[in-house]
Design a protein around this motif. Structure first.
Motif, PDB file in Angstrom:
ATOM      1  N   SER A 145      46.025  43.472  51.655  1.00  9.10           N
ATOM      2  CA  SER A 145      45.294  42.157  51.215  1.00  9.10           C
ATOM      3  C   SER A 145      43.887  41.868  51.675  1.00  9.10           C
ATOM      4  O   SER A 145      43.191  40.869  51.208  1.00  9.10           O
ATOM      5  N   HIS A 146      43.434  42.827  52.353  1.00 11.89           N
ATOM      6  CA  HIS A 146      41.998  42.586  52.967  1.00 11.89           C
ATOM      7  C   HIS A 146      41.024  42.694  51.811  1.00 11.89           C
ATOM      8  O   HIS A 146      41.077  43.760  51.149  1.00 11.89           O
ATOM      9  N   PRO A 147      40.152  42.041  51.522  1.00  9.11           N
ATOM     10  CA  PRO A 147      39.330  41.910  50.431  1.00  9.11           C
ATOM     11  C   PRO A 147      38.329  43.137  50.242  1.00  9.11           C
ATOM     12  O   PRO A 147      38.073  43.533  49.372  1.00  9.11           O
ATOM     13  N   GLN A 148      38.196  43.862  51.369  1.00  6.35           N
ATOM     14  CA  GLN A 148      37.364  44.748  51.260  1.00  6.35           C
ATOM     15  C   GLN A 148      38.197  46.287  50.978  1.00  6.35           C
ATOM     16  O   GLN A 148      37.448  47.428  50.712  1.00  6.35           O
ATOM     17  N   VAL A 149      39.355  46.198  50.997  1.00 12.46           N
ATOM     18  CA  VAL A 149      40.319  47.272  50.796  1.00 12.46           C
ATOM     19  C   VAL A 149      40.267  47.643  49.175  1.00 12.46           C
ATOM     20  O   VAL A 149      40.552  46.679  48.324  1.00 12.46           O
ATOM     21  N   VAL A 150      39.935  48.778  48.587  1.00 10.54           N
ATOM     22  CA  VAL A 150      39.888  49.212  47.300  1.00 10.54           C
ATOM     23  C   VAL A 150      41.007  49.909  47.175  1.00 10.54           C
ATOM     24  O   VAL A 150      41.305  50.307  45.746  1.00 10.54           O
ATOM     25  N   ALA A 151      41.631  50.638  48.180  1.00  8.07           N
ATOM     26  CA  ALA A 151      42.802  51.672  47.781  1.00  8.07           C
ATOM     27  C   ALA A 151      43.648  51.785  48.977  1.00  8.07           C
ATOM     28  O   ALA A 151      43.099  51.492  50.218  1.00  8.07           O
ATOM     29  N   LEU A 152      44.915  52.259  48.658  1.00  2.11           N
ATOM     30  CA  LEU A 152      45.836  52.707  49.890  1.00  2.11           C
ATOM     31  C   LEU A 152      46.136  53.997  49.595  1.00  2.11           C
ATOM     32  O   LEU A 152      46.462  54.332  48.238  1.00  2.11           O
ATOM     33  N   MET A 153      46.259  54.782  50.561  1.00  7.55           N
ATOM     34  CA  MET A 153      46.889  56.177  50.508  1.00  7.55           C
ATOM     35  C   MET A 153      48.011  56.291  51.555  1.00  7.55           C
ATOM     36  O   MET A 153      48.089  55.509  52.505  1.00  7.55           O
ATOM     37  N   ALA A 189      52.503  47.895  47.378  1.00  6.87           N
ATOM     38  CA  ALA A 189      51.630  46.985  48.323  1.00  6.87           C
ATOM     39  C   ALA A 189      50.321  47.048  47.648  1.00  6.87           C
ATOM     40  O   ALA A 189      49.492  46.120  47.433  1.00  6.87           O
ATOM     41  N   ALA A 190      49.817  48.150  47.074  1.00  2.00           N
ATOM     42  CA  ALA A 190      48.502  48.473  46.404  1.00  2.00           C
ATOM     43  C   ALA A 190      48.433  47.722  45.318  1.00  2.00           C
ATOM     44  O   ALA A 190      47.361  46.952  44.962  1.00  2.00           O
ATOM     45  N   ALA A 191      49.545  48.005  44.376  1.00  2.00           N
ATOM     46  CA  ALA A 191      49.436  47.287  43.180  1.00  2.00           C
ATOM     47  C   ALA A 191      49.442  45.657  43.275  1.00  2.00           C
ATOM     48  O   ALA A 191      48.933  45.076  42.393  1.00  2.00           O
ATOM     49  N   THR A 192      50.262  45.246  44.443  1.00  2.00           N
ATOM     50  CA  THR A 192      50.129  43.835  44.324  1.00  2.00           C
ATOM     51  C   THR A 192      48.799  43.179  44.662  1.00  2.00           C
ATOM     52  O   THR A 192      48.776  42.111  44.089  1.00  2.00           O
ATOM     53  N   HIS A 193      48.139  43.838  45.241  1.00  2.00           N
ATOM     54  CA  HIS A 193      46.692  43.383  45.659  1.00  2.00           C
ATOM     55  C   HIS A 193      45.729  43.927  44.772  1.00  2.00           C
ATOM     56  O   HIS A 193      44.316  43.813  45.103  1.00  2.00           O
ATOM     57  N   GLY A 194      45.904  44.413  43.650  1.00  2.00           N
ATOM     58  CA  GLY A 194      44.980  45.137  42.658  1.00  2.00           C
ATOM     59  C   GLY A 194      44.069  46.293  43.111  1.00  2.00           C
ATOM     60  O   GLY A 194      43.075  46.455  42.803  1.00  2.00           O
ATOM     61  N   ALA A 195      44.685  46.940  44.475  1.00  2.94           N
ATOM     62  CA  ALA A 195      44.291  48.181  44.825  1.00  2.94           C
ATOM     63  C   ALA A 195      44.713  49.281  44.046  1.00  2.94           C
ATOM     64  O   ALA A 195      45.866  49.366  43.572  1.00  2.94           O
ATOM     65  N   ALA A 196      43.871  50.358  44.113  1.00  2.00           N
ATOM     66  CA  ALA A 196      44.470  51.641  43.744  1.00  2.00           C
ATOM     67  C   ALA A 196      45.503  52.476  44.596  1.00  2.00           C
ATOM     68  O   ALA A 196      45.289  52.179  45.914  1.00  2.00           O
ATOM     69  N   GLY A 197      46.265  53.274  44.240  1.00  4.24           N
ATOM     70  CA  GLY A 197      47.076  53.927  45.062  1.00  4.24           C
ATOM     71  C   GLY A 197      46.850  55.600  45.033  1.00  4.24           C
ATOM     72  O   GLY A 197      46.725  56.120  43.910  1.00  4.24           O
TER      73      GLY A 197
END
Length: 293
Positions: A145-153, A189-197
């Motif tokens: 959810s942090h706005p600077q996160v662009v992806a989760l691995m 979790a990534a998809a929920t916040h529009g981040a890449a996985g």
């Protein structure tokens, strides 16, 4: 080659990310040439005594990437820093905070506060949070959810170690249930916040067949990229992400039919509705990213 296969903001590299130890500067360029992005690693790949020199090498490399002609390479260079709250992280920040990294991977991210620490240190960088402990996986949605996160691995081996296990995989090579759950949880979790996985590495370098199967599953499940630990793994993963000619023909033909119908319709013996249209669109996007469309 790069692809934007998710709704992520700020992450447009993939599908292959190749790890490179930060204390091996002679490998930086080679790794970047062989994969879609290079992860220059200051954490597990570098012994404690070698980290100071590694930081100096990496600082010089990032300074060189600040040249306008190196912008494309800078944007596909990921710097993996040590976990927030450690002396090693503080040293990473001291040496690299102003060096212009475009993407920073935070090892063993366990809370949104950890991400905030990395974001404060690297305010111009996209943060890739690596969820590889029980706490990190459990809080993956908060972290994303942090706005600077662009992806989760996610990472399997550190996760299993953090809960007292000894192996992430069963004897047949497939993940144990706890690892499968973690993999799913991080992706959602990534998809929920529009981040890449970004899917975890495949440790058995010689098992190309197993890697191909896992990469194919990653594609089908929606992972935007998969991390690699050896250059030989890169073409295997790329092949998995490139749609077959048959799949691409089917997707294009299905999309050609969409304007002729107002809602669900029958196509080649199957009922098609909007989710299947989106699947077809993803196949075409992957083909375009691979240069096949």
């Amino acid at each position: 080659m790069s692809s934007r296969l998710s709704g992520s903001s700020g992450f447009d590299v993939g599908p292959t990310l190749l790890f490179c130890p930060a204390d091996r500067p002679e490998r930086y360029a080679k790794a970047a040439e062989r994969a879609d992005a290079v992860i220059i690693d200051l954490e597990d790949a570098v012994a404690a005594d070698d980290k100071p020199a590694a930081r100096q090498h990496l600082h010089g490399h990032l300074e060189a990437l600040a040249a306008p002609e190196a912008e494309a390479l800078r944007r596909r260079t990921v710097v993996r820093v040590n976990p927030a709250g450690t002396e090693a992280f503080d040293a990473d920040v001291e040496h690299l905070a102003g060096a212009g990294a475009a993407l920073v991977m935070l090892a063993k991210a366990e809370s949104v506060d950890d991400v905030a620490a990395a974001a404060a240190a690297f305010p111009a960088a996209g943060i890739i949070a690596l969820c590889e402990t029980a706490a990190g996986v459990s809080r993956a949605e908060q972290i994303a959810s942090h706005p600077q996160v662009v992806a989760l691995m996610w990472g399997a081996e550190d996760l299993i170690a953090s809960i007292g296990g000894s192996s992430s995989r069963r004897p047949d090579g497939l993940y144990r249930d706890v690892a499968r759950q973690a993999r799913t949880q991080v992706l959602l979790a990534a998809a929920t916040h529009g981040a890449a996985g970004i899917d975890a590495i495949y440790a058995d370098i010689d098992d190309a067949e197993g890697l191909a199967a896992e990469a194919a599953d990653a594609v089908g499940s929606g992972w935007a990229a998969k991390a690699c630990i050896h250059p030989a793994q890169v073409p295997v993963v790329r092949q998995a992400y490139a749609p077959s000619a048959e799949d691409l023909e089917h997707a294009r033909a299905l999309l050609d039919e969409v304007p002729r119908h107002g809602g669900a319709f029958r196509f080649r013996g199957a009922m098609v509705d909007m989710p299947l249209v989106r699947h077809a669109e993803q196949i075409v996007r992957r083909a375009e990213a691979a240069g096949d469309a």
